[in-house]
Design a protein around this motif. Structure first.
Motif, PDB file in Angstrom:
ATOM      1  N   GLY A 218      30.162 -42.390  41.147  1.00 13.75           N
ATOM      2  CA  GLY A 218      29.297 -41.237  40.968  1.00 13.75           C
ATOM      3  C   GLY A 218      29.361 -40.694  39.550  1.00 13.75           C
ATOM      4  O   GLY A 218      30.266 -41.015  38.779  1.00 13.75           O
ATOM      5  N   THR A 219      28.393 -39.821  39.221  1.00 15.49           N
ATOM      6  CA  THR A 219      28.390 -39.227  37.879  1.00 15.49           C
ATOM      7  C   THR A 219      29.529 -38.224  37.733  1.00 15.49           C
ATOM      8  O   THR A 219      29.920 -37.891  36.622  1.00 15.49           O
ATOM      9  CB  THR A 219      27.050 -38.524  37.597  1.00 15.49           C
ATOM     10  OG1 THR A 219      26.788 -37.601  38.667  1.00 15.49           O
ATOM     11  CG2 THR A 219      25.913 -39.528  37.496  1.00 15.49           C
ATOM     12  N   ASP A 220      30.063 -37.735  38.866  1.00 16.01           N
ATOM     13  CA  ASP A 220      31.264 -36.898  38.822  1.00 16.01           C
ATOM     14  C   ASP A 220      32.363 -37.563  39.643  1.00 16.01           C
ATOM     15  O   ASP A 220      32.548 -37.272  40.821  1.00 16.01           O
ATOM     16  CB  ASP A 220      30.959 -35.502  39.377  1.00 16.01           C
ATOM     17  CG  ASP A 220      32.170 -34.587  39.258  1.00 16.01           C
ATOM     18  OD1 ASP A 220      33.265 -35.087  38.894  1.00 16.01           O
ATOM     19  OD2 ASP A 220      32.022 -33.372  39.537  1.00 16.01           O
ATOM     20  N   PRO A 221      33.103 -38.483  39.005  1.00 12.99           N
ATOM     21  CA  PRO A 221      34.091 -39.267  39.747  1.00 12.99           C
ATOM     22  C   PRO A 221      35.252 -38.425  40.273  1.00 12.99           C
ATOM     23  O   PRO A 221      36.079 -38.931  41.035  1.00 12.99           O
ATOM     24  CB  PRO A 221      34.587 -40.286  38.711  1.00 12.99           C
ATOM     25  CG  PRO A 221      33.686 -40.169  37.541  1.00 12.99           C
ATOM     26  CD  PRO A 221      33.065 -38.812  37.575  1.00 12.99           C
ATOM     27  N   SER A 222      35.313 -37.137  39.868  1.00 16.14           N
ATOM     28  CA  SER A 222      36.410 -36.311  40.369  1.00 16.14           C
ATOM     29  C   SER A 222      36.146 -35.864  41.819  1.00 16.14           C
ATOM     30  O   SER A 222      37.050 -35.400  42.503  1.00 16.14           O
ATOM     31  CB  SER A 222      36.590 -35.081  39.464  1.00 16.14           C
ATOM     32  OG  SER A 222      35.489 -34.205  39.627  1.00 16.14           O
ATOM     33  N   LEU A 223      34.891 -35.990  42.280  1.00 14.63           N
ATOM     34  CA  LEU A 223      34.582 -35.579  43.656  1.00 14.63           C
ATOM     35  C   LEU A 223      35.113 -36.612  44.656  1.00 14.63           C
ATOM     36  O   LEU A 223      35.053 -37.806  44.390  1.00 14.63           O
ATOM     37  CB  LEU A 223      33.065 -35.440  43.834  1.00 14.63           C
ATOM     38  CG  LEU A 223      32.378 -34.304  43.073  1.00 14.63           C
ATOM     39  CD1 LEU A 223      30.856 -34.438  43.201  1.00 14.63           C
ATOM     40  CD2 LEU A 223      32.849 -32.955  43.585  1.00 14.63           C
ATOM     41  N   PRO A 224      35.601 -36.148  45.806  1.00 16.41           N
ATOM     42  CA  PRO A 224      36.048 -37.099  46.835  1.00 16.41           C
ATOM     43  C   PRO A 224      34.880 -37.979  47.287  1.00 16.41           C
ATOM     44  O   PRO A 224      33.773 -37.471  47.502  1.00 16.41           O
ATOM     45  CB  PRO A 224      36.509 -36.197  47.991  1.00 16.41           C
ATOM     46  CG  PRO A 224      36.668 -34.837  47.407  1.00 16.41           C
ATOM     47  CD  PRO A 224      35.751 -34.745  46.228  1.00 16.41           C
ATOM     48  N   PRO A 225      35.084 -39.285  47.408  1.00 11.56           N
ATOM     49  CA  PRO A 225      33.974 -40.189  47.740  1.00 11.56           C
ATOM     50  C   PRO A 225      33.583 -40.156  49.212  1.00 11.56           C
ATOM     51  O   PRO A 225      34.320 -39.650  50.055  1.00 11.56           O
ATOM     52  CB  PRO A 225      34.538 -41.564  47.389  1.00 11.56           C
ATOM     53  CG  PRO A 225      36.005 -41.420  47.581  1.00 11.56           C
ATOM     54  CD  PRO A 225      36.341 -40.003  47.202  1.00 11.56           C
ATOM     55  N   VAL A 226      32.414 -40.711  49.482  1.00  9.41           N
ATOM     56  CA  VAL A 226      31.957 -40.955  50.854  1.00  9.41           C
ATOM     57  C   VAL A 226      32.076 -42.455  51.107  1.00  9.41           C
ATOM     58  O   VAL A 226      31.662 -43.265  50.274  1.00  9.41           O
ATOM     59  CB  VAL A 226      30.504 -40.477  51.033  1.00  9.41           C
ATOM     60  CG1 VAL A 226      29.850 -41.133  52.242  1.00  9.41           C
ATOM     61  CG2 VAL A 226      30.472 -38.961  51.173  1.00  9.41           C
ATOM     62  N   ILE A 227      32.671 -42.812  52.254  1.00  9.81           N
ATOM     63  CA  ILE A 227      32.897 -44.222  52.572  1.00  9.81           C
ATOM     64  C   ILE A 227      32.107 -44.597  53.834  1.00  9.81           C
ATOM     65  O   ILE A 227      32.306 -44.007  54.894  1.00  9.81           O
ATOM     66  CB  ILE A 227      34.400 -44.504  52.793  1.00  9.81           C
ATOM     67  CG1 ILE A 227      35.198 -44.074  51.559  1.00  9.81           C
ATOM     68  CG2 ILE A 227      34.629 -45.980  53.133  1.00  9.81           C
ATOM     69  CD1 ILE A 227      36.710 -44.252  51.687  1.00  9.81           C
ATOM     70  N   LEU A 228      31.200 -45.555  53.699  1.00  7.04           N
ATOM     71  CA  LEU A 228      30.442 -46.058  54.850  1.00  7.04           C
ATOM     72  C   LEU A 228      30.984 -47.431  55.230  1.00  7.04           C
ATOM     73  O   LEU A 228      31.166 -48.294  54.370  1.00  7.04           O
ATOM     74  CB  LEU A 228      28.950 -46.157  54.512  1.00  7.04           C
ATOM     75  CG  LEU A 228      28.262 -44.854  54.080  1.00  7.04           C
ATOM     76  CD1 LEU A 228      26.770 -45.100  53.838  1.00  7.04           C
ATOM     77  CD2 LEU A 228      28.448 -43.751  55.124  1.00  7.04           C
ATOM     78  N   MET A 229      31.226 -47.608  56.529  1.00 13.60           N
ATOM     79  CA  MET A 229      31.864 -48.842  56.994  1.00 13.60           C
ATOM     80  C   MET A 229      30.982 -49.622  57.971  1.00 13.60           C
ATOM     81  O   MET A 229      30.172 -49.052  58.689  1.00 13.60           O
ATOM     82  CB  MET A 229      33.179 -48.519  57.721  1.00 13.60           C
ATOM     83  CG  MET A 229      34.218 -47.849  56.857  1.00 13.60           C
ATOM     84  SD  MET A 229      35.679 -47.399  57.842  1.00 13.60           S
ATOM     85  CE  MET A 229      36.300 -49.033  58.297  1.00 13.60           C
ATOM     86  N   ALA A 230      31.207 -50.933  57.989  1.00  9.92           N
ATOM     87  CA  ALA A 230      30.641 -51.816  59.011  1.00  9.92           C
ATOM     88  C   ALA A 230      31.513 -53.061  58.991  1.00  9.92           C
ATOM     89  O   ALA A 230      32.348 -53.210  58.091  1.00  9.92           O
ATOM     90  CB  ALA A 230      29.187 -52.169  58.698  1.00  9.92           C
ATOM     91  N   HIS A 231      31.358 -53.932  59.980  1.00  8.52           N
ATOM     92  CA  HIS A 231      32.136 -55.176  59.916  1.00  8.52           C
ATOM     93  C   HIS A 231      31.239 -56.397  59.996  1.00  8.52           C
ATOM     94  O   HIS A 231      30.162 -56.361  60.591  1.00  8.52           O
ATOM     95  CB  HIS A 231      33.261 -55.218  60.949  1.00  8.52           C
ATOM     96  CG  HIS A 231      32.838 -55.103  62.385  1.00  8.52           C
ATOM     97  ND1 HIS A 231      32.484 -56.196  63.135  1.00  8.52           N
ATOM     98  CD2 HIS A 231      32.743 -54.033  63.208  1.00  8.52           C
ATOM     99  CE1 HIS A 231      32.186 -55.797  64.372  1.00  8.52           C
ATOM    100  NE2 HIS A 231      32.323 -54.489  64.448  1.00  8.52           N
ATOM    101  N   GLN A 232      31.720 -57.466  59.353  1.00 12.47           N
ATOM    102  CA  GLN A 232      30.920 -58.685  59.212  1.00 12.47           C
ATOM    103  C   GLN A 232      31.045 -59.629  60.393  1.00 12.47           C
ATOM    104  O   GLN A 232      30.171 -60.469  60.612  1.00 12.47           O
ATOM    105  CB  GLN A 232      31.375 -59.448  57.953  1.00 12.47           C
ATOM    106  CG  GLN A 232      31.319 -58.648  56.665  1.00 12.47           C
ATOM    107  CD  GLN A 232      32.066 -59.368  55.542  1.00 12.47           C
ATOM    108  OE1 GLN A 232      31.842 -60.545  55.280  1.00 12.47           O
ATOM    109  NE2 GLN A 232      32.968 -58.658  54.872  1.00 12.47           N
ATOM    110  N   ASP A 233      32.144 -59.521  61.150  1.00 12.34           N
ATOM    111  CA  ASP A 233      32.372 -60.507  62.213  1.00 12.34           C
ATOM    112  C   ASP A 233      31.794 -60.043  63.541  1.00 12.34           C
ATOM    113  O   ASP A 233      31.454 -58.870  63.711  1.00 12.34           O
ATOM    114  CB  ASP A 233      33.870 -60.793  62.365  1.00 12.34           C
ATOM    115  CG  ASP A 233      34.671 -59.555  62.764  1.00 12.34           C
ATOM    116  OD1 ASP A 233      34.354 -58.457  62.269  1.00 12.34           O
ATOM    117  OD2 ASP A 233      35.593 -59.675  63.588  1.00 12.34           O
ATOM    118  N   VAL A 234      31.684 -61.001  64.450  1.00 14.44           N
ATOM    119  CA  VAL A 234      31.174 -60.703  65.798  1.00 14.44           C
ATOM    120  C   VAL A 234      32.080 -61.366  66.834  1.00 14.44           C
ATOM    121  O   VAL A 234      32.839 -62.282  66.515  1.00 14.44           O
ATOM    122  CB  VAL A 234      29.717 -61.226  65.984  1.00 14.44           C
ATOM    123  CG1 VAL A 234      28.774 -60.548  65.018  1.00 14.44           C
ATOM    124  CG2 VAL A 234      29.653 -62.745  65.846  1.00 14.44           C
TER     125      VAL A 234
END
Ligand SMILES: [Zn+2]
Length: 498
Positions: free
Chosen positions: A114-130
């Motif tokens: 982000g343009t303000d790397p000091s902010l806590p990030p948002v993490i989006l998850m998914a998985h590749q396997d089935v």
């Protein structure tokens, strides 16, 4: 006579007061309305949902099936290589914006600083396997399990819902945002494990790496719940946001005995003592808790849709608590969300009908409620079986078990954004409630970096037929749901990271 009338009058007064209190409590029982969702969701860039459906079909055709911990084995990992090449080809804009790190070879950690790397990030998850398709059931599918066919408004195949739908939707959303010129202020991270269905080592390593970098996220979002078209408690739609997931531990209870010929059996043999231990555990369940989050908050949130009598009972637990506890305990699904469950699974004895076992044993699997821990379940098993002589209790396969997750906040900005997206996904009127996930997801490893900001939700609407497809036959995702998911994930990124 006068005295009798006085007593009768007194009783009538007490009953009237009681009824008044019960009705008053019922009328006051409802969702918390703390400035809830003053959030106006941003309008995300338009996407070509038909093209996205074809992308999901293509991802389904690449058979990233995991069978056992350690999969994919070296030399058997071509599907993961192919899947990632296909994603990179289909989503060039977002791959260009995000730095890629491969963890344990195939888990993907992508970072859009982000343009303000000091902010806590948002993490989006998914998985590749089935998960695999049960041998011999291919013919039961309307369209082949790995055909990735788009027909009748659905994308068909293994992984359509779990979890390639989210994988594709997150990348579609990211790619559309990247192409539109949007730049995040807050860092956006995508974490795509490669082996969620077997052990989740990929996600475990990703979160260990983020922990080593002192990352504390504003939100982690993984699979788990969605908008349920038919929520059993209310019979109406409800959006459930998983704010916690249960832990997992199994114990082996063993009775060593002398064995010998079954023509001269001892009383209270090893097999009988194992049976007594199982009955003891069945009869002494771990306590239910209807007043702990997320269950109490879930009931409050859906209370406007509850049948009146049910709502009255929950609103008056001081009076009717034991009635509800009995009803909840008698329903397997409801029981699973209010207590640590006890499930005897594997039993062993002798291998022949006329031979006494020298060693009888049972394995009992516990799914741990957030109130409990591996240690408290261990103590419970020992206490409940202490009166039976000659038993040993050990953790099955020397496993360490997994603790229940912490319960995430429902008063944070992250939750309010999810709540707004969930409500919009459900058409604007739907009840949105925090809930407990009873299975295990990769999100459990996120506990390494967050105690209160891990959520489990996909912006889709699932009906009962859809839900049968999870790990079952005819897994499919409607094209409409894919569209909702792309929009929802884009709105989450825009609302939290702009
Ligand atoms: Zn999954």
């Amino acid at each position: 006579m006068k005295l009798a009338l006085k007593i009768l009058g007194g009783v009538a007064l007490v009953v009237a007061i009681l009824v008044g209190v019960v009705l008053w409590n019922t009328s006051q029982f409802g969702p918390k309305t703390d400035a809830q969702a003053a959030i106006t969701l941003p309008e995300p860039p338009a996407v070509d949902v038909a093209a996205a459906a074809e992308s999901l079909g293509a991802a389904i055709r690449i058979q990233t099936v995991t069978y056992a911990s350690g999969d994919p084995k070296p030399g058997a990992d071509q599907p993961w290589i192919d899947l990632q090449a296909a994603l990179r080809e289909r989503y060039p804009a977002v791959f260009a914006k995000m730095a890629m790190e491969k963890v344990l070879t195939h888990a993907m950690l992508m970072t859009w600083t982000g343009t303000d790397p000091s902010l806590p990030p948002v993490i989006l998850m998914a998985h590749q396997d089935v998960v695999p398709v049960n041998p011999g059931t291919d013919a039961d599918w309307t369209h082949g399990p790995f055909g990735g066919v788009v027909a009748d408004g659905y994308i068909w195949g293994r992984g359509a819902m779990d979890d390639k739908g989210s994988l594709i939707a997150i990348l579609e959303a990211g790619d559309a945002l990247a192409k539109s010129g949007w730049t995040p202020k807050r860092t956006v991270i995508f974490a795509f494990g490669h082996d969620e269905e077997v052990s989740g080592r990929g996600a475990q390593e990703i979160f260990a790496l983020l922990k080593s970098r002192n990352v504390t996220p504003a939100m982690v979002l993984d699979e788990g719940f969605a908008v349920l078209y038919n929520f059993p408690l209310t019979g109406k739609p409800a959006a459930l946001i998983g704010v916690a997931e249960k832990g997992y531990v199994s114990f082996q209870i063993t009775a060593a005995t002398e064995g010998g010929h079954s023509s001269r059996p001892p009383r209270d043999s090893g097999a009988v003592r194992i049976a007594r231990a199982l009955i003891a555990l069945e009869e002494k369940q771990m306590p239910a808790d209807l007043s702990a989050p997320p269950f109490n908050e879930m009931i409050q949130a859906v209370s406007p849709d509850l049948p009146f009598m049910t709502k009255m009972a929950f609103a008056n637990q001081w009076l009717l608590g034991s009635v509800i506890a009995g009803q909840v305990g008698g329903d397997a699904s409801a029981n699973a969300i209010v207590r640590t469950t006890t499930a005897p699974t594997m039993l062993t004895g002798s291998i022949k009908d006329n031979v006494l076992p020298q060693r009888a044993s049972a394995v009992v699997n516990f799914r741990i409620h957030p109130n409990d821990s591996v240690a408290s379940v261990t103590q419970h098993v020992k206490d409940a079986t202490a009166h039976i002589a000659g038993l040993t209790v050990t953790q099955y396969e020397d496993g360490i078990g997994s603790e229940p997750s912490p319960v995430s906040a429902t008063d944070s900005e992250a939750y309010r954004v999810l709540e707004a997206v969930a409500r919009a996904t459900g058409g604007g009127e739907v009840a949105v409630a925090p809930a407990l996930v009873i299975g295990a997801t990769d999100a459990r490893y996120a506990s390494a970096i967050s105690k209160d900001a891990i959520y489990r939700f996909a912006p889709a609407i699932y009906d009962d037929v859809d839900l049968n497809g999870f790990h079952g036959t005819n897994e499919r995702l409607s094209v409409d749901n894919l569209g909702r998911m792309i929009k929802g994930y884009a709105q989450i990124m825009m609302a939290l990271c702009s």
